[in-house]
Design a protein around this motif. Structure first.
Motif, short mmCIF file in Angstrom:
data_model
loop_
_atom_site.label_atom_id
_atom_site.label_comp_id
_atom_site.label_asym_id
_atom_site.label_seq_id
_atom_site.Cartn_x
_atom_site.Cartn_y
_atom_site.Cartn_z
N GLY A 61 26.87 24.56 33.01
CA GLY A 61 25.97 24.71 34.12
C GLY A 61 26.63 26.07 35.04
N GLN A 62 27.60 26.49 34.80
CA GLN A 62 28.18 27.73 35.50
C GLN A 62 27.42 29.04 35.12
N ASP A 63 26.85 29.58 35.96
CA ASP A 63 25.89 30.85 36.19
C ASP A 63 26.28 31.89 37.24
N PRO A 64 26.87 32.84 36.84
CA PRO A 64 27.10 33.56 35.66
C PRO A 64 28.30 32.86 34.88
N PRO A 65 28.31 32.89 33.60
CA PRO A 65 29.57 32.16 32.72
C PRO A 65 30.89 32.55 33.36
N SER A 66 30.96 33.78 33.78
CA SER A 66 32.33 34.29 34.32
C SER A 66 32.79 33.25 35.32
N LEU A 67 32.02 32.59 36.10
CA LEU A 67 32.50 31.66 37.28
C LEU A 67 33.49 30.69 36.49
N ARG A 68 33.23 30.31 35.09
CA ARG A 68 34.41 29.59 34.58
C ARG A 68 35.54 29.91 34.53
N VAL A 69 35.94 31.22 34.46
CA VAL A 69 37.18 31.76 34.19
C VAL A 69 38.11 31.83 35.58
N ARG A 70 39.38 31.30 35.56
CA ARG A 70 40.17 31.44 36.62
C ARG A 70 41.29 32.28 36.33
N VAL A 71 41.85 33.34 37.27
CA VAL A 71 43.02 34.09 37.08
C VAL A 71 43.64 33.99 38.45
N VAL A 72 45.00 33.47 37.98
CA VAL A 72 45.81 33.08 39.19
C VAL A 72 47.00 34.01 39.32
N GLY A 73 47.67 34.64 40.36
CA GLY A 73 48.88 35.32 40.27
C GLY A 73 48.86 36.83 40.22
N LEU A 74 47.44 37.47 40.26
CA LEU A 74 47.22 39.00 40.26
C LEU A 74 46.49 39.14 41.46
N GLU A 75 46.64 40.12 42.06
CA GLU A 75 45.59 40.56 43.33
C GLU A 75 44.38 41.17 42.69
N CYS A 76 43.54 40.14 42.55
CA CYS A 76 42.25 40.50 41.67
C CYS A 76 41.30 39.39 42.06
N ASP A 77 39.86 39.97 41.80
CA ASP A 77 38.94 38.67 41.82
C ASP A 77 39.19 37.45 41.10
N PRO A 78 39.01 36.24 41.51
CA PRO A 78 39.67 35.10 40.84
C PRO A 78 39.01 34.86 39.42
N HIS A 79 37.95 35.50 38.87
CA HIS A 79 37.47 35.48 37.78
C HIS A 79 37.45 36.49 37.04
N ASP A 80 38.22 37.46 37.47
CA ASP A 80 38.33 38.89 36.74
C ASP A 80 39.28 38.74 35.41
N LEU A 81 38.95 38.29 34.56
CA LEU A 81 39.65 38.41 33.26
C LEU A 81 40.29 39.51 32.60
N SER A 82 39.73 40.70 33.27
CA SER A 82 40.04 41.96 32.73
C SER A 82 41.32 42.29 33.47
N ALA A 83 41.48 41.77 34.52
CA ALA A 83 42.78 42.31 35.41
C ALA A 83 44.21 41.92 34.78
N PRO A 84 44.52 41.31 33.97
CA PRO A 84 45.97 41.15 33.36
C PRO A 84 45.91 42.36 32.28
N VAL A 85 44.78 42.60 31.69
CA VAL A 85 44.76 43.78 30.65
C VAL A 85 45.07 45.12 31.29
N PHE A 86 44.19 45.21 32.69
CA PHE A 86 44.23 46.42 33.64
C PHE A 86 45.68 46.51 34.23
N TRP A 87 46.38 45.36 34.31
CA TRP A 87 47.72 45.56 34.94
C TRP A 87 48.86 46.22 33.87
N LEU A 88 48.43 46.12 32.67
CA LEU A 88 49.19 46.49 31.58
C LEU A 88 49.02 48.20 31.38
N LEU A 89 47.87 48.53 31.84
CA LEU A 89 47.65 49.69 31.44
C LEU A 89 47.67 50.71 32.85
N GLU A 90 48.41 50.04 33.90
CA GLU A 90 48.51 50.81 35.06
C GLU A 90 49.81 51.77 34.79
#
Lengths: 326, 292
Positions: B263-292
């Motif tokens: 029922g989550q719409d958009p589906p990205s709302l299912r995703v949780r990311v904790v421990g980075l300064e980012c949007d809590p649904h931004d799954l690309s943030a860990p990848v972006f951290w690697l590339l900084e």
């Protein structure tokens, strides 16, 4: 954010003796090896410690003692303690012998199916093996990296060394040791018919080392009463015996070794009266405090031909180091 | 013209640690519009069959098929960052069995060695339910003794110091505690890398939804449950730059929470990311951290 060029698989393969895209005079291209070999992770032979000792000041600890005196259990207790967190002010920074540690810890793991904890016996051999820990010492005034090698030698070999100067003189790695811990089996010390023999064994091992000229003047020596939980359990008479023995052991050697002492440990107490690795925390902290290496040389070099025995290799390098300094 | 950066990121982890689920959700996140994302899809390129297939399973809240050694994939994403930097990201989706095999056989394929050398960073996946600790006999004995002290029955009088004639089960690499296996993998990579740059590592505690109500931060999970790995990362700042992140790529239990997740719409709302300064649904943030 352009990625700087790094070694490619081809370059790596070249390091491994392959010649990707290299052609001989007939234009034949040799294929890359399919696999790159990784470190075995087992306990190191003397020659395999060279990359460690070459790169950094290395502490060599030798746990000496008769069969079942607790040498390997002491070694495993250090590793198992690090598995739970920093130990003795040291933070685990790596090890080239993780497989070796896991193998000797196996008999104290539930996966072994053993109902009581055991320790893998060091197999009788004329070769010492070495276990490696890279530790970040946060207990020092300034954090410092310490490379540690701990020698594993079978009790049988130490017995031979005790009984024969010739056999003792083959243990040439002793000359490089920063610390010699001679273990005395606490389980024997509480037995009236075994305790004097246990003390005499330990004295005999150290005396043999010294009479054969195997110890550096700068090496620190300790008599370590292992399995102290057994002594405590046996009561005040046993504890008093150990206290008297600790004083008595030092006297014959006080003027032959620059630093000598005693301590009591229980690396793996059988009951809850003492915690796991009792006394080992303080021991390791003390053993890894900065001391001068035996010859002042930074590294132990092992480059002798394959047919020479490992101990002779150490001896060769030690002599060359002394000649360079002269 | 904006220069394009080509980077490789390795996903490393033992079996069922969440690597493919992360990739499936990432493939959607970088395409979803209207939600914050550190990295976005710049253009479609190459064969997307595998990515679309795993994303479809993710959409439907179906368990993903386990990646096996036979069906490993190498995927390439053409992305751009929020600062309009273009990025071609290559991510091998390797099976956990591959890593187990490398630990056991103490060797790895030459082409994988090339990936290790070329990788900008590593996503190191750990599933909290699959952490194998070092279970010591002496600790188990101590617990048993405590229980016996509370039980005065005669049957409880026997000591556990019983000599055994049962031969021990042989040791094997598979018995190594998880933290030892992961330290060993990182040690292999550090040893093989030719780059002088520190290896960037994002430790991903996957299935974070299982832990969120029970624990504090992802770093605390690492400290409490994988202390050897924590020490190794902490003690080697010259060669490893790391952060620890909690990620729930599924968002919940696929059986118990399936209706709510669908029922989550958009589906990205299912995703949780904790421990980075980012949007809590931004799954690309860990990848972006690697590339900084």
């Amino acid at each position: 954010m352009a990625e700087p060029p790094t070694k490619t698989g081809a370059a790596t393969a070249a390091e491994n003796g392959a010649t990707e895209a290299s052609a001989d005079s007939q234009g034949t291209v040799e294929p890359q090896p399919e696999f790159v070999e990784l470190a075995a992770g087992s306990a190191l032979e003397a020659s395999e410690t060279f990359p460690i000792t070459r790169a950094a000041r290395t502490h060599l600890l030798v746990f000496a003692g008769g069969e079942a005196s607790g040498k390997t259990t002491l070694l495993t207790s250090i590793y198992e303690s690090l598995q739970e967190g920093p130990f003795a002010g040291m933070v685990f920074a790596g090890s080239r012998t993780l497989v070796g540690f896991e193998e000797i810890c196996h008999l104290n793991r539930l996966a072994s199916g053993q109902p009581v904890p055991e320790t893998e016996r060091t197999k009788p051999s004329d070769r010492a093996q070495f276990y490696h820990l890279s530790l970040l010492d946060r207990g020092a005034a300034k954090p410092v990296r310490r490379e540690v090698l701990i020698a594993a030698v079978s009790g049988e070999l130490f017995r031979l060394a005790r009984d024969s100067t010739e056999d003792c003189s083959t243990l040439t790695f002793l000359r490089r040791a920063d610390v010699i811990a001679v273990l005395i089996d606490g389980a024997k010390v509480i037995q009236l018919d075994a305790r004097q023999g246990a003390l005499a064994d330990a004295e005999g091992i150290l005396r043999s080392f010294l009479d054969a000229g195997m110890l550096s003047r700068n090496a620190r020596v300790e008599f370590v009463f292992s399995k102290y939980d057994c002594v405590q359990k046996a009561g005040t008479a046993a504890e008093s015996f150990v206290d008297r023995a600790r004083a008595r052991l030092l006297q014959p050697f006080a003027d032959r070794v620059s630093s000598i002492g005693t301590r009591c440990i229980a690396a793996r107490p059988t009951e809850a009266r003492l915690p796991f690795a009792f006394g080992v925390n303080e021991a390791l902290r003390s053993w890894l405090s900065d001391v001068a290496s035996p010859s002042g040389a930074l590294a132990v070099w092992v480059e002798a031909a394959e047919h020479e025995r490992e101990f002779a290799k150490y001896d060769q390098r030690y002599r060359k180091s002394k000649e360079r300094q002269a | 013209m904006i220069a394009k950066t080509r980077s490789k990121v390795l996903m490393v982890g033992l079996p069922q640690s969440g690597k493919t689920t992360f990739l499936a959700a990432l493939w959607h996140i970088v395409q979803e519009t209207g939600v914050p994302s550190s990295l976005r899809l710049k253009e479609l390129r190459g064969d997307r069959t595998y990515l679309n297939r795993i994303r479809e399973a993710w959409f439907a809240c179906r368990p993903l098929d386990r990646t096996t050694i036979q069906n490993e994939q190498l995927v390439t994403l053409c992305l751009e960052s929020s600062a309009a930097r273009e990025l071609e990201l290559t991510i091998p989706d390797l099976s956990g069995e591959s890593f187990e095999l490398r630990l056991r056989e103490r060797r790895w394929p030459t082409d994988f060695d090339g990936l290790v050398n070329d990788a900008r960073g590593i996503l190191l996946f750990i599933h909290p339910d699959l952490i194998r600790p070092a279970r010591r006999v002496d600790l188990a004995q101590g617990l048993a003794a405590q229980l016996r002290r509370g039980d005065p029955s005669p049957d409880n009088a026997a000591t556990c110091q019983v000599a055994t004639t049962v031969p021990p089960a042989p040791w094997s690499h598979e018995l190594m505690p998880t933290q030892v296996q992961l330290v060993e993998l990182l040690q292999f990579m550090l040893e093989r890398r030719g780059s002088a740059e520190a290896l960037r590592v994002v430790v991903i505690i996957s299935a974070w939804d299982l832990l969120e109500a029970l624990v504090g931060t992802p770093k605390e999970v690492l400290w409490k449950h994988l202390p050897l790995l924590w020490q190794f990362l902490d003690a080697n700042p010259e060669t490893i730059t790391h952060t620890v992140v909690g990620v729930s790529a599924q968002g919940g239990d696929l059986d118990k929470d399936r209706v709510a997740l669908l029922g989550q719409d958009p589906p990205s709302l299912r995703v949780r990311v904790v421990g980075l300064e980012c949007d809590p649904h931004d799954l690309s943030a860990p990848v972006f951290w690697l590339l900084e």
